[in-house]
Design an enzyme around this catalytic site. Structure first.
Site, mmCIF file in Angstrom:
data_model
loop_
_atom_site.group_PDB
_atom_site.id
_atom_site.type_symbol
_atom_site.label_atom_id
_atom_site.label_comp_id
_atom_site.label_asym_id
_atom_site.label_seq_id
_atom_site.Cartn_x
_atom_site.Cartn_y
_atom_site.Cartn_z
ATOM 1 C CB ILE A 54 -0.928 -0.035 1.237
ATOM 2 C CG1 ILE A 54 -1.841 1.166 1.329
ATOM 3 C CG2 ILE A 54 -0.162 -0.136 2.516
ATOM 4 C CD1 ILE A 54 -2.865 1.021 2.485
ATOM 5 C CB SER A 55 1.190 4.204 -2.197
ATOM 6 O OG SER A 55 1.231 3.484 -3.393
ATOM 7 C CD GLN A 56 5.793 8.601 1.089
ATOM 8 O OE1 GLN A 56 6.188 8.267 -0.031
ATOM 9 N NE2 GLN A 56 6.332 9.570 1.772
#
Ligand code: SAH
Length: 236
Positions: free
Chosen positions: A83-85
C-alpha cells in the site's frame, strides 16, 4: 429479562459500526498524518484532505502493522504487494481533479485503501484486482465498512472495464512500461488518467488528459510501485 436486555444492547453496539468504536488514538494519528505529511507538503484539495482524514487506514493493513498504518512510508499488504505512502496516494488522487460526480476506475485494488479514499470523494468507484486473495479480502472489507459505491472485479485491469466505460478518471496503482491502450480508449473526453510508467524498479508518475484535440501528457515526478502484470503490462 435483564439478560435479554443486555443481549439487545450488545447487538445495537455491534450495529453502530467500526468508526464509532475506533480508539481515539487512530483519529489523532490520522490528523497528524494529514497535517504533517500532506498539508505541510502542499496537498491542498479539500476533498482529498477530508477523505484521508476519514478513511481508517489502519483497517486496511494486517493486525501486526496497525500501529505503523499512519507512518510516512509504504507498507506490505501480503501477496508481495504494498500500500503506497500516504503522500503518494494524496498526490495521485489530487492530480485527478475530482469534484464529486465522477465515475472512477482504479486498477490494482490491493488493500482497498485507495479505492476507499476515492469512494469518499466521487459518485462511484470501479476497482479491478488480479490477485484473488487480495480481491476477496478487499471486497469483504468494503462490505464491512459499508462502502456501497465501490464495485469490485477480479480480472486483468490492463484491459480496463469496457462495459462500464467511459470513465471520468482512471488511476493505475501499479507500474508498467507503457500506458495500456484500452485504458486510454475507455477514458471520457476531458477525462484524466494517472499511472506510474517506467522500468521494474522505478517509474515516472504520468498524467494524461483526453481533450478534443488529442492526449495531453504531463510528468508528476519519480516514484516506485509494484509491477502491473497483464496483457498490456509486464509478464508474470
Ligand atoms: N491501490 C492499492 C495498491 C495495491 S499495490 C492499495 O490501495 O492498497 C498494486 C496492486 O495491483 C496489487 O494488489 C497487484 O496485485 C495489482 N495488480 C497488478 N497488476 C494488475 C492488473 N493487471 N490488474 C489488476 N490488478 C493488478
Amino acid at each position: 429479562m435483564s439478560g435479554s436486555i443486555c443481549l439487545t444492547e450488545a447487538g445495537l453496539a455491534g450495529m453502530k459500526g467500526f468508526m464509532n468504536d475506533e480508539p481515539k488514538k487512530f483519529a489523532r494519528w490520522r490528523k497528524d498524518m494529514v497535517d504533517r505529511q500532506l498539508i505541510a507538503r502542499g496537498v491542498a484539495d479539500p476533498l482529498v484532505i477530508q477523505a484521508m482524514n476519514e478513511v481508517p487506514r489502519h483497517l486496511f493493513v494486517s493486525e501486526a502493522l496497525v500501529d505503523s498504518a499512519y507512518g510516512d512510508f509504504p507498507l506490505p499488504i501480503g501477496e508481495g504487494q504494498t500500500i503506497s505512502q500516504p503522500y503518494i496516494i494524496a498526490e495521485m488522487t489530487q492530480s485527478l481533479d475530482l469534484k464529486g460526480s465522477e465515475r472512477v476506475l482504479e486498477i490494482g485494488t490491493g488493500s482497498g485503501y485507495q479505492a476507499a479514499i476515492l469512494a469518499k470523494m466521487v459518485y462511484r468507484v470501479y476497482t479491478i484486482e488480479r490477485n484473488h486473495p487480495l480481491f476477496l479480502q478487499a471486497r469483504t472489507l468494503f462490505d464491512r465498512l459499508r462502502f456501497h459505491n465501490i464495485v469490485t472485479r477480479y480480472s486483468d485491469g490492463t484491459q480496463g472495464w469496457k462495459e462500464e466505460s467511459p470513465f471520468d478518471a482512471i488511476m493505475v496503482t501499479a507500474g508498467g512500461n507503457q500506458i495500456p491502450s484500452p485504458l486510454v480508449d475507455q477514458l471520457a473526453l476531458g477525462g484524466r488518467l494517472v499511472m506510474p510508467v517506467g522500468g521494474h524498479f522505478s517509474q515516472d508518475l504520468v498524467k494524461l488528459t483526453k481533450t478534443e484535440t488529442g492526449i495531453q501528457k504531463e510528468s508528476l515526478g519519480g516514484c516506485r510501485f509494484v509491477k502491473l502484470i497483464g496483457q498490456h503490462g509486464w509478464n508474470e
